[in-house]
Structure formats: structure tokens, C-alpha cells
Design a protein around this motif. Structure first.
Motif, PDB file in Angstrom:
ATOM      1  N   PRO A   1       0.824  -1.213   0.000  1.00 56.41           N
ATOM      2  CA  PRO A   1       0.000   0.000   0.000  1.00 56.41           C
ATOM      3  C   PRO A   1       0.858   1.263   0.000  1.00 56.41           C
ATOM      4  CG  PRO A   1       0.001  -1.014   2.165  1.00 56.41           C
ATOM      5  CD  PRO A   1       0.726  -1.957   1.242  1.00 56.41           C
ATOM      6  N   LEU A   2       0.269   2.314  -0.495  1.00 55.98           N
ATOM      7  CA  LEU A   2       0.887   3.634  -0.483  1.00 55.98           C
ATOM      8  C   LEU A   2       0.440   4.377   0.774  1.00 55.98           C
ATOM      9  CD1 LEU A   2      -0.004   4.521  -4.166  1.00 55.98           C
ATOM     10  CD2 LEU A   2       2.278   3.917  -3.310  1.00 55.98           C
ATOM     11  N   VAL A   3       1.295   5.228   1.284  1.00 51.75           N
ATOM     12  CA  VAL A   3       0.960   6.070   2.422  1.00 51.75           C
ATOM     13  C   VAL A   3       0.708   7.479   1.889  1.00 51.75           C
ATOM     14  CG1 VAL A   3       1.848   7.067   4.575  1.00 51.75           C
ATOM     15  CG2 VAL A   3       2.369   4.689   3.992  1.00 51.75           C
ATOM     16  N   ALA A   4      -0.396   8.067   2.305  1.00 55.61           N
ATOM     17  CA  ALA A   4      -0.684   9.447   1.914  1.00 55.61           C
ATOM     18  C   ALA A   4       0.405  10.345   2.478  1.00 55.61           C
ATOM     19  CB  ALA A   4      -2.050   9.863   2.442  1.00 55.61           C
TER      20      ALA A   4
ATOM     21  N   VAL B   1       8.391   8.976  -8.706  1.00 53.94           N
ATOM     22  CA  VAL B   1       8.436   7.666  -9.349  1.00 53.94           C
ATOM     23  C   VAL B   1       7.453   7.628 -10.513  1.00 53.94           C
ATOM     24  CG1 VAL B   1       7.895   5.217  -9.000  1.00 53.94           C
ATOM     25  CG2 VAL B   1       9.164   6.474  -7.243  1.00 53.94           C
ATOM     26  N   GLN B   2       6.275   8.213 -10.304  1.00 51.71           N
ATOM     27  CA  GLN B   2       5.201   8.110 -11.290  1.00 51.71           C
ATOM     28  C   GLN B   2       4.278   9.312 -11.147  1.00 51.71           C
ATOM     29  OE1 GLN B   2       3.796   6.869 -14.379  1.00 51.71           O
ATOM     30  NE2 GLN B   2       4.767   5.051 -13.519  1.00 51.71           N
ATOM     31  N   MET B   3       3.666   9.699 -12.252  1.00 49.41           N
ATOM     32  CA  MET B   3       2.648  10.747 -12.230  1.00 49.41           C
ATOM     33  C   MET B   3       1.547  10.331 -13.194  1.00 49.41           C
ATOM     34  SD  MET B   3       2.907  14.866 -12.957  1.00 49.41           S
ATOM     35  CE  MET B   3       3.243  14.783 -14.718  1.00 49.41           C
ATOM     36  N   LYS B   4       0.326  10.384 -12.745  1.00 54.85           N
ATOM     37  CA  LYS B   4      -0.842  10.077 -13.571  1.00 54.85           C
ATOM     38  C   LYS B   4      -1.688  11.345 -13.667  1.00 54.85           C
ATOM     39  CE  LYS B   4       0.441   6.698 -14.721  1.00 54.85           C
ATOM     40  NZ  LYS B   4       0.731   6.652 -16.101  1.00 54.85           N
TER      41      LYS B   4
ATOM     42  N   ALA C   1       6.425   2.131  -5.376  1.00 53.15           N
ATOM     43  CA  ALA C   1       6.499   3.394  -4.642  1.00 53.15           C
ATOM     44  C   ALA C   1       5.962   3.156  -3.238  1.00 53.15           C
ATOM     45  CB  ALA C   1       5.690   4.466  -5.361  1.00 53.15           C
ATOM     46  N   SER C   2       6.217   4.083  -2.338  1.00 55.72           N
ATOM     47  CA  SER C   2       5.746   3.927  -0.963  1.00 55.72           C
ATOM     48  C   SER C   2       4.806   5.043  -0.513  1.00 55.72           C
ATOM     49  CB  SER C   2       6.938   3.855  -0.003  1.00 55.72           C
ATOM     50  OG  SER C   2       7.725   5.040  -0.100  1.00 55.72           O
TER      51      SER C   2
ATOM     52  N   VAL D   1       0.523  11.587  -7.874  1.00 57.41           N
ATOM     53  CA  VAL D   1       1.971  11.459  -7.888  1.00 57.41           C
ATOM     54  C   VAL D   1       2.379  10.376  -6.892  1.00 57.41           C
ATOM     55  CG1 VAL D   1       2.440  13.807  -8.691  1.00 57.41           C
ATOM     56  CG2 VAL D   1       2.262  13.365  -6.247  1.00 57.41           C
ATOM     57  N   LEU D   2       3.371   9.575  -7.296  1.00 52.31           N
ATOM     58  CA  LEU D   2       3.905   8.517  -6.442  1.00 52.31           C
ATOM     59  C   LEU D   2       5.384   8.764  -6.225  1.00 52.31           C
ATOM     60  CD1 LEU D   2       2.293   5.373  -8.138  1.00 52.31           C
ATOM     61  CD2 LEU D   2       1.349   6.830  -6.336  1.00 52.31           C
ATOM     62  N   GLY D   3       5.841   8.506  -5.012  1.00 53.79           N
ATOM     63  CA  GLY D   3       7.250   8.695  -4.680  1.00 53.79           C
ATOM     64  C   GLY D   3       7.682   7.745  -3.588  1.00 53.79           C
ATOM     65  N   ASN D   4       8.927   7.910  -3.173  1.00 54.54           N
ATOM     66  CA  ASN D   4       9.484   7.097  -2.072  1.00 54.54           C
ATOM     67  C   ASN D   4      10.020   7.995  -0.980  1.00 54.54           C
ATOM     68  OD1 ASN D   4       9.123   4.367  -3.017  1.00 54.54           O
ATOM     69  ND2 ASN D   4      10.590   4.875  -4.618  1.00 54.54           N
TER      70      ASN D   4
END
Length: 156
Positions: free
Chosen positions: A67-70, A99-102, A131-132, A153-156
Motif C-alpha cells: 500500500p501507499l501512504v498518503a 516515481v510516477q505521475m498520472k 512506490a511507498s 503522484v507517487l514517490g518514495n
């Protein structure tokens, strides 16, 4: 005994994903959590980013991704990008640190936006990127071509 909570989570996930895919069917968007079906095509609408990221996490679980953390910082980045997108009508460039952008435009609700991403193979891969953390935002500009502009947006 430990399989029961996992089975219940999978069942809840199946119901949530089925509800998202049933637009136009017998299930109405009202069956979704309010934050996922709230219309953002009006002034002062507020996105429930926790529910939005929760839906993405349910999808990621079906892909065996953690899972991703907000993240408040990523939410700020997403909001700045969404606002830019809504004002210019031009898709923003992904910042290198991400890492990613939608991106999406024109959908009134997050559930519709998510369904669009999920049903597009390139976007679906991005939803399951390694991503985290995540940030999600929406901007509304009634005088623009699409009205509503979404950024994840996704990142670490």
C-alpha cells in the motif's frame, strides 16, 4: 484463522472495484464512499485524498503491491501540478524526484478518474509502480476545456 481477515479484505476490495466498474450498470455511484463519488466540477469542492489513495491501495493489493501512504508533501506537489494543469490546459511534466505521475481531465469524480486509469493499460501499470508514498489532487477551472483536472503522484 489468519486467512479470514485477508478473505474479508479481498471481498471488500472486490465489492469496491466492482462498484467502480459498474458506471452505467445497475449499481449507482452512490454505492461508493462519498469521497470517491463526490463531484469536483463545482467551486470549493474538496477531494478526500485518504479515500482516493485507499481505492488505489485496494487496486494495488490485487497486483500484490504494498500500500501507499498518503504524504502531505506529495499532496502539495499534486495540487500545484493540478492547478497548473487547470490554468494552462497543458499537461505538466513529471518532476524528476517522482516515481510516477498520472494525469486526467474531464472526469467529475475520483471514482470515474480511477476507472479511467485502471482501464488504460499504461495507466494501470503506473498505479502499481514500486512506490511507498502518494499524493493526489484535483483542480477545477470552469472556463477551461475540461473543467476538472486530476493529478496523482507517487514517490518514495
Amino acid at each position: 484463522m489468519t486467512k479470514l481477515p485477508a478473505m474479508l479484505a479481498i471481498g471488500a476490495l472486490s465489492i469496491a472495484l466492482a462498484a467502480c466498474s459498474s458506471f452505467g450498470g445497475n449499481t449507482s455511484p452512490a454505492a461508493l464512499a462519498t469521497g470517491l463519488s463526490a463531484r469536483m466540477d463545482q467551486p470549493n469542492a474538496t477531494l478526500d485524498s485518504q479515500q482516493a489513495i485507499g481505492l488505489i491501495n485496494a487496486y494495488r493489493a490485487t497486483r500484490n503491491m504494498p500500500p501507499l501512504v498518503a504524504d502531505a508533501g506529495l499532496n502539495g506537489t499534486a495540487q500545484a501540478l493540478a492547478s497548473q494543469y487547470a490554468q494552462t490546459g497543458t499537461a505538466p511534466t513529471k518532476p524528476q524526484a517522482l516515481v510516477q505521475m498520472k494525469l486526467s481531465a474531464g472526469y467529475a469524480t475520483f471514482a470515474e478518474t480511477f476507472s479511467g486509469w485502471r482501464n488504460n493499460s499504461a495507466d494501470a501499470v503506473g498505479l502499481a509502480a514500486p512506490a511507498s508514498k502518494a499524493g493526489v489532487a484535483v483542480a477545477y477551472n470552469p472556463s477551461s476545456s475540461y473543467g476538472v483536472y486530476w493529478v496523482l503522484v507517487l514517490g518514495n
